[in-house]
Scaffold this motif. Structure first.
Motif, short mmCIF file in Angstrom:
data_model
loop_
_atom_site.label_atom_id
_atom_site.label_comp_id
_atom_site.label_asym_id
_atom_site.label_seq_id
_atom_site.Cartn_x
_atom_site.Cartn_y
_atom_site.Cartn_z
N ARG A 141 0.97 -1.33 -0.03
CA ARG A 141 -0.08 -0.17 0.02
C ARG A 141 0.77 1.28 -0.02
O ARG A 141 0.52 2.21 -0.60
CB ARG A 141 -0.93 -0.02 1.13
N GLU A 142 2.16 1.24 0.74
CA GLU A 142 2.87 2.29 0.66
C GLU A 142 3.51 2.53 -0.45
O GLU A 142 3.74 3.53 -1.20
CB GLU A 142 3.98 2.11 1.73
N GLY A 162 5.10 -9.44 -22.20
CA GLY A 162 4.17 -10.55 -22.61
C GLY A 162 4.48 -11.91 -21.51
O GLY A 162 3.78 -12.89 -21.73
N SER A 163 5.17 -11.57 -20.42
CA SER A 163 5.43 -12.76 -19.44
C SER A 163 4.23 -12.64 -18.30
O SER A 163 3.45 -11.74 -18.14
CB SER A 163 6.76 -12.56 -18.89
N LEU A 164 4.13 -13.79 -17.66
CA LEU A 164 3.07 -13.59 -16.60
C LEU A 164 3.33 -12.43 -15.60
O LEU A 164 2.48 -11.79 -15.22
CB LEU A 164 3.25 -14.85 -15.87
N ALA A 165 4.50 -12.08 -15.45
CA ALA A 165 4.92 -10.97 -14.46
C ALA A 165 4.66 -9.68 -15.06
O ALA A 165 4.08 -8.75 -14.43
CB ALA A 165 6.43 -10.98 -14.32
N HIS A 166 4.60 -9.63 -16.39
CA HIS A 166 4.30 -8.21 -17.11
C HIS A 166 2.74 -8.20 -16.80
O HIS A 166 2.32 -6.83 -16.53
CB HIS A 166 4.35 -8.64 -18.64
N PHE A 167 1.95 -9.19 -17.03
CA PHE A 167 0.62 -8.88 -16.86
C PHE A 167 0.15 -9.12 -15.32
O PHE A 167 -1.07 -8.28 -15.24
CB PHE A 167 0.01 -9.89 -17.67
N LEU A 168 0.75 -9.19 -14.47
CA LEU A 168 0.57 -9.01 -13.05
C LEU A 168 0.62 -7.77 -12.72
O LEU A 168 0.04 -7.02 -11.93
CB LEU A 168 1.41 -9.92 -12.19
N GLY A 169 1.83 -6.97 -13.29
CA GLY A 169 1.90 -5.61 -13.00
C GLY A 169 1.01 -4.81 -13.64
O GLY A 169 0.36 -3.88 -13.06
N VAL A 170 0.25 -5.37 -14.85
CA VAL A 170 -0.94 -4.57 -15.40
C VAL A 170 -1.97 -4.66 -14.36
O VAL A 170 -2.67 -3.90 -14.13
CB VAL A 170 -1.28 -5.12 -16.72
N ALA A 171 -2.19 -5.86 -13.85
CA ALA A 171 -3.45 -6.02 -12.94
C ALA A 171 -3.06 -5.32 -11.72
O ALA A 171 -4.42 -4.70 -11.24
CB ALA A 171 -3.47 -7.44 -12.95
N LEU A 172 -1.98 -5.05 -11.30
CA LEU A 172 -1.98 -4.44 -10.19
C LEU A 172 -2.16 -2.72 -10.35
O LEU A 172 -2.93 -2.21 -9.62
CB LEU A 172 -0.52 -4.55 -9.61
N GLY A 173 -1.90 -2.23 -11.56
CA GLY A 173 -1.95 -1.00 -11.85
C GLY A 173 -3.33 -0.77 -11.68
O GLY A 173 -4.02 0.36 -11.49
N THR A 178 -3.31 3.02 -10.52
CA THR A 178 -1.91 3.46 -10.48
C THR A 178 -1.51 3.36 -12.10
O THR A 178 -1.61 2.30 -12.42
CB THR A 178 -0.93 2.79 -9.53
N GLU A 179 -0.86 4.42 -12.37
CA GLU A 179 -0.17 4.46 -13.76
C GLU A 179 1.20 3.87 -13.61
O GLU A 179 2.27 4.35 -13.06
CB GLU A 179 0.02 5.80 -14.50
N LEU A 180 1.56 2.47 -13.68
CA LEU A 180 2.88 1.85 -13.64
C LEU A 180 3.37 1.76 -14.98
O LEU A 180 2.64 1.11 -16.05
CB LEU A 180 2.75 0.42 -12.73
N VAL A 181 4.69 2.04 -15.18
CA VAL A 181 5.30 1.70 -16.62
C VAL A 181 6.03 0.74 -16.58
O VAL A 181 6.84 0.53 -15.73
CB VAL A 181 6.05 2.95 -16.76
N HIS A 182 5.91 -0.16 -17.57
CA HIS A 182 6.50 -1.55 -17.76
C HIS A 182 7.91 -1.35 -18.34
O HIS A 182 8.03 -0.57 -19.31
CB HIS A 182 5.59 -2.47 -18.43
N PHE A 239 -0.62 -10.28 -2.46
CA PHE A 239 -1.36 -9.07 -2.90
C PHE A 239 -2.92 -9.14 -2.36
O PHE A 239 -3.50 -7.93 -1.98
CB PHE A 239 -1.69 -9.18 -4.62
N ARG A 240 -3.48 -10.09 -2.45
CA ARG A 240 -4.95 -10.27 -1.90
C ARG A 240 -5.22 -9.86 -0.67
O ARG A 240 -6.04 -9.21 -0.22
CB ARG A 240 -5.41 -11.75 -2.15
N GLU A 241 -4.15 -10.40 0.27
CA GLU A 241 -4.29 -9.87 1.61
C GLU A 241 -4.15 -8.30 1.70
O GLU A 241 -4.72 -7.85 2.91
CB GLU A 241 -2.98 -10.57 2.61
N GLN A 242 -3.47 -7.69 0.98
CA GLN A 242 -3.49 -6.35 1.13
C GLN A 242 -4.48 -5.59 0.21
O GLN A 242 -3.97 -4.06 0.15
CB GLN A 242 -1.61 -5.70 0.63
#
Length: 326
Positions: A141-142, A162-173, A178-182, A239-242
């Motif tokens: 959260r911080e 195009g990796s799972l990590a990439h799309f997890l970041g998109v999901a978090l944004g 939040t606008e997170l730049v990949h 992530f879900r817990e937070q």
């Protein structure tokens, strides 16, 4: 009596040669090929070779691993689909091949539901989001609050576009507004270097890759991506817990056969894989790689594929990612 004297030596001879006959039959049995989509030394390669060691005695046939890397798994899939559907060739691949690839490539040479027959999931793994050890954020959260206040610096690096990590970041944004730049890298190694040095604000990669640097105090993992906390770092919340419920990702490796393989052949292979994954020795080796052994029926694997496809479809569409442009 004469018959008895003749039968006894013959029986003894049959018993004596039985092991040799069995060994010759084993040698003549077509080997089971496990095709993997990565070079030797890749995580799927390690999983396949460990599994092969356990399967060979239980299936009473040689088991070999063939590396067919390249083209995002398409070469390996092509080898499988061109193979006879007789249980002599299977494919062991990560989630990217049967789930993510079909969502990002428009011109794939395969359709996972048409061309791949599920056999068994082998293991799962979690991803994690980390920041440098000196980053001001100590919780997810911080970090989100920091990213909103520092939008020009709010980057997240991953091992590949195009990796799972990439799309997890998109999901978090999406989840956090939040606008997170990949920032895509060519593997996790340079990502870790830049993350430690503060060249990228955050990094998302396989938990097993990031955990050693976290334990050394060189980075700080803020969240893991599974539905439950990982046994690798049980003190780190998900992530879900937070409060970020759609930012959930479970990677996995699974085995597939050619689509026309008879059900009884698939069931035998699936049963052998599940039995192998139940052995303490194999489980310990997979855990050492940062994986959580599973083992499923073909039907369960098909359900996992369907659920993950439904989960990732809107996220990948929101990313506007076009693999053909990469």
């Amino acid at each position: 009596m004469r018959l008895h004297h003749i039968t006894t030596p013959l029986l003894a001879l049959a018993i004596a040669i039985a092991p040799a006959v069995a060994e010759k039959q084993f040698d003549r049995e077509p080997p089971l090929r496990i095709v993997v989509s990565v070079p030797a030394g890749g995580i799927s390669d390690h999983v396949a070779r460990l599994l092969a060691e356990e399967l060979q005695p239980s299936l009473s046939r040689p088991v070999i691993v063939e590396n067919k890397p390249g083209a995002g798994g398409r070469i390996a899939v092509d080898v499988l689909t061109r193979s006879a559907p007789d249980g002599s060739t299977v494919l062991l691949v990560p989630i990217i091949v049967p789930v993510i690839g079909p969502l990002v490539f428009k011109d794939l040479n395969y359709n996972p539901t048409r061309d791949l027959a599920p056999v068994s999931q082998v293991a799962t793994y979690q991803l994690a989001l980390a920041v440098a050890a000196n980053h001001p954020a100590r919780t997810l959260r911080e970090f989100v609050a920091w990213a909103k206040a520092n939008s020009r610096q709010a980057t997240f690096g991953t091992p590949a576009a195009g990796s799972l990590a990439h799309f997890l970041g998109v999901a978090l944004g999406r989840d956090s507004g939040t606008e997170l730049v990949h920032v895509p890298y060519q593997g996790a190694g340079q990502l870790e270097v830049d993350l430690i040095g503060g060249e990228v604000a955050s990094g998302i990669a396989a938990l097993a890759d990031l955990a050693p640097r976290h334990r050394e105090g060189r980075i700080r993992i803020l969240a893991t991506s599974g539905p439950e906390r990982s046994m690798l770092l049980p003190a780190v919340p998900t992530f879900r817990e937070q409060g970020f419920e759609t930012a959930e990702a479970t990677g996995w490796h699974a085995v597939y056969a050619p689509a026309a393989t008879p059900a009884q052949v698939i069931d035998r292979l699936s049963g052998a894989i599940v039995a192998a994954l139940g052995t303490p020795e194999l489980r310990a080796k997979l855990v050492a790689l940062g994986l959580e052994p599973t083992g499923t029926t073909p039907e369960q694997l098909a359900s996992i594929m369907a659920a993950d496809t439904a989960h990732w479809t809107p996220i990948i569409k929101a990313a506007g990612f076009n693999a053909s442009r990469q």
